[in-house]
Design a protein around this motif. Structure first.
Motif, PDB file in Angstrom:
ATOM      1  N   GLY A 298       0.774  -1.231   0.000  1.00 39.76           N
ATOM      2  CA  GLY A 298       0.000   0.000   0.000  1.00 39.76           C
ATOM      3  C   GLY A 298       0.806   1.282   0.000  1.00 39.76           C
ATOM      4  O   GLY A 298       0.225   2.377   0.096  1.00 39.76           O
ATOM      5  N   LYS A 299       2.114   1.208  -0.147  1.00 39.04           N
ATOM      6  CA  LYS A 299       2.932   2.429  -0.079  1.00 39.04           C
ATOM      7  C   LYS A 299       2.664   3.364  -1.248  1.00 39.04           C
ATOM      8  O   LYS A 299       2.648   4.587  -1.080  1.00 39.04           O
ATOM      9  N   ARG A 300       2.442   2.781  -2.422  1.00 39.36           N
ATOM     10  CA  ARG A 300       2.148   3.641  -3.574  1.00 39.36           C
ATOM     11  C   ARG A 300       0.777   4.290  -3.420  1.00 39.36           C
ATOM     12  O   ARG A 300       0.566   5.447  -3.811  1.00 39.36           O
ATOM     13  N   LEU A 301      -0.187   3.558  -2.834  1.00 33.99           N
ATOM     14  CA  LEU A 301      -1.504   4.135  -2.566  1.00 33.99           C
ATOM     15  C   LEU A 301      -1.387   5.345  -1.655  1.00 33.99           C
ATOM     16  O   LEU A 301      -2.016   6.389  -1.904  1.00 33.99           O
ATOM     17  N   GLU A 302      -0.588   5.233  -0.616  1.00 31.97           N
ATOM     18  CA  GLU A 302      -0.406   6.354   0.312  1.00 31.97           C
ATOM     19  C   GLU A 302       0.265   7.531  -0.379  1.00 31.97           C
ATOM     20  O   GLU A 302      -0.139   8.687  -0.187  1.00 31.97           O
ATOM     21  N   ALA A 303       1.269   7.261  -1.211  1.00 23.56           N
ATOM     22  CA  ALA A 303       1.974   8.339  -1.910  1.00 23.56           C
ATOM     23  C   ALA A 303       1.056   9.039  -2.908  1.00 23.56           C
ATOM     24  O   ALA A 303       1.058  10.276  -3.006  1.00 23.56           O
ATOM     25  N   MET A 304       0.255   8.277  -3.657  1.00 23.41           N
ATOM     26  CA  MET A 304      -0.646   8.869  -4.655  1.00 23.41           C
ATOM     27  C   MET A 304      -1.720   9.726  -4.009  1.00 23.41           C
ATOM     28  O   MET A 304      -2.205  10.690  -4.623  1.00 23.41           O
TER      29      MET A 304
ATOM     30  N   GLY B  88      -1.292  11.535  -1.377  1.00 26.75           N
ATOM     31  CA  GLY B  88      -0.682  12.611  -0.617  1.00 26.75           C
ATOM     32  C   GLY B  88      -0.703  12.358   0.876  1.00 26.75           C
ATOM     33  O   GLY B  88      -0.666  13.308   1.666  1.00 26.75           O
ATOM     34  N   GLY B  89      -0.774  11.094   1.267  1.00 26.59           N
ATOM     35  CA  GLY B  89      -0.775  10.740   2.680  1.00 26.59           C
ATOM     36  C   GLY B  89      -2.136  10.704   3.338  1.00 26.59           C
ATOM     37  O   GLY B  89      -2.236  10.344   4.521  1.00 26.59           O
ATOM     38  N   THR B  90      -3.203  11.041   2.611  1.00 26.41           N
ATOM     39  CA  THR B  90      -4.541  11.031   3.216  1.00 26.41           C
ATOM     40  C   THR B  90      -5.073   9.609   3.403  1.00 26.41           C
ATOM     41  O   THR B  90      -5.935   9.375   4.247  1.00 26.41           O
ATOM     42  N   ILE B  91      -4.578   8.659   2.589  1.00 24.66           N
ATOM     43  CA  ILE B  91      -4.960   7.252   2.739  1.00 24.66           C
ATOM     44  C   ILE B  91      -3.741   6.491   3.232  1.00 24.66           C
ATOM     45  O   ILE B  91      -2.754   6.359   2.517  1.00 24.66           O
ATOM     46  N   PRO B  92      -3.749   5.994   4.464  1.00 21.19           N
ATOM     47  CA  PRO B  92      -2.603   5.240   4.973  1.00 21.19           C
ATOM     48  C   PRO B  92      -2.333   3.986   4.134  1.00 21.19           C
ATOM     49  O   PRO B  92      -3.251   3.408   3.538  1.00 21.19           O
ATOM     50  N   ALA B  93      -1.094   3.549   4.129  1.00 19.96           N
ATOM     51  CA  ALA B  93      -0.695   2.413   3.304  1.00 19.96           C
ATOM     52  C   ALA B  93      -1.472   1.150   3.667  1.00 19.96           C
ATOM     53  O   ALA B  93      -1.756   0.310   2.800  1.00 19.96           O
TER      54      ALA B  93
ATOM     55  N   GLY C 253      -4.397  -0.598   1.752  1.00 21.72           N
ATOM     56  CA  GLY C 253      -4.184  -1.336   0.516  1.00 21.72           C
ATOM     57  C   GLY C 253      -4.227  -2.840   0.697  1.00 21.72           C
ATOM     58  O   GLY C 253      -4.138  -3.581  -0.288  1.00 21.72           O
ATOM     59  N   TYR C 254      -4.358  -3.313   1.937  1.00 23.37           N
ATOM     60  CA  TYR C 254      -4.374  -4.756   2.174  1.00 23.37           C
ATOM     61  C   TYR C 254      -5.172  -5.065   3.434  1.00 23.37           C
ATOM     62  O   TYR C 254      -5.540  -4.154   4.195  1.00 23.37           O
TER      63      TYR C 254
END
Length: 391
Positions: A316-322, A324-329, A332-333
């Motif tokens: 989920g790291k790319r999800l968090e980066a995309m 802008g940090g509003t969705i924690p990694a 994603g799982y």
């Protein structure tokens, strides 16, 4: 709602003639207490709640030697897991064809049929037939319970019993209505329009040896959805295609039962967020659970369930980066360890309990909701204790 009430009354009135061999009816009542700590999966405040109620009435009426009607009305309250209220789980004409070529038999369901393609899809509506109140969310996520349980259309099932093998082949085509809570899970609670399932096309095949110690299977699903925005809406017209492939395995011994399902599903979206928006993601996961039968009254279960919403971003790291940090990694799982137990107190009574330890939150809430991070911690827990009665 009026249609559901009429059907329920018709089924109740038919119970007066239950002594006739052509009609039978059954039901169940289940009440429990439950809690999710550290997430809004069941409740918003983490309190212990009695929002674990299931009441069902089902009936079967034989019209002719090979033709019958089956239906079930259900009242469901499970907190945030699905929409509270009464629903028509299924109502279909059942046509049995006892003899086809080469020893095959067939069964056709027309109406609102029950999904026969997954391991527990045909039994998830009755609490006594589930080993846990919350099924593995990788495959049976509760946000889509009503859509996954059955569809309006046609379903066929072909079976063949030989000296060494048992085969079952299923095919279905139909669609279901999408309510507002299911819309919010897909598009967030800011969506105001309507989602329509254009179709759901499914096929499956299962094999067992004559000993019935093993059951192996595979299934395929393809479905299209369209979104029509309201006059004032922050979502645009769009469509989505979902394709799912699953593998199933079960093993039965004298005191053991091992079950597992693995899935890979692809979601292809267009529109919805911008005129030229297009995104394709592939999620994958599955579960394995082991049940041990101590005696005729007691059994226990341990299970592991895992799911990632994008196989190219498993942590989920790319999800968090995309975002802008509003969705924690960890959105994603989702990984879950489950312990469960059941006690058959009397022939019609059962007490069942379970505890789930969870890391991740991709099945908790739509990632498009406002302040999604407030809906779950990285690690959270849930449990339930449920008393069931069938009649």
């Amino acid at each position: 709602m009026r249609t559901k009430i009429i059907i329920a009354l018709c089924m109740l009135s038919g119970a007066v003639n239950a002594a006739q061999s052509d009609f039978s009816w059954h039901g169940y009542v289940s009440q429990g207490i439950t809690q999710s700590q550290g997430s809004s999966f069941i409740t918003d405040n983490g309190a212990v709640t009695a929002e674990l109620t299931e009441i069902g009435l089902n009936g079967y009426y034989r019209l002719a030697e090979n033709i019958s009607i089956a239906g079930q009305v259900n009242y469901l309250d499970g907190g945030n897991r699905f929409e509270q209220g009464t629903r028509l789980d299924y109502l279909f004409i059942d046509w049995k064809i006892p003899e086809l070529a080469f020893g095959w038999k067939a069964q056709v369901h027309i109406g609102r049929y029950k999904n026969r393609h997954w391991l527990y899809s045909v039994t998830r509506d009755v609490p006594q037939t589930r080993y846990t109140s919350v099924l593995p969310q990788s495959v049976y996520f509760d946000g889509f319970r009503d859509v996954a349980l059955g569809s309006n259309g046609i379903q066929t099932s072909f079976s063949h019993f030989s000296t060494n093998n048992i085969w079952e082949v299923n095919w279905s085509y139909g669609r279901s209505a999408i309510n507002d809570s299911q819309r919010d899970f897909l598009l967030g609670n800011e969506a105001r329009g309507k989602i329509k399932q254009e179709f759901v096309h499914q096929a499956s095949v299962f094999w067992q040896p004559s000993s019935m110690k093993w059951k192996l299977g595979a299934s395929w699903l393809n479905s299209d959805f369209t979104y029509s925005p309201a006059q004032q809406d922050n979502r645009l017209a769009g469509n989505s295609n979902v394709e799912r492939i699953m593998l199933t395995a079960q093993y039965f011994a004298e005191n053991w039962e091992i079950s597992s399902e693995l899935l890979r599903e692809t979601q292809d979206n267009e529109g919805l967020f911008a005129p030229n928006f297009a995104r394709k993601t592939r999620g994958e996961g599955g579960f394995v659970q082991v049940r041990y039968i101590f005696n005729s009254e007691f059994s226990g279960l341990i299970g592991y369930d895992t799911y990632v919403s994008d196989e190219s971003d498993p942590d989920g790291k790319r999800l968090e980066a995309m975002s802008g940090g509003t969705i924690p990694a960890y959105f994603g799982y989702q990984d879950t360890v489950t312990l469960g137990a059941r006690w058959d107190i009397a022939p019609k009574w059962r007490l069942q309990g379970e505890y789930h330890w969870v890391e991740g939150a991709t099945r908790v809430v739509s990632l498009l909701n406002d302040n999604v991070a407030s809906h779950a911690d990285k690690r959270w827990e849930m449990w339930s204790l449920q008393l069931m009665y069938k009649f």
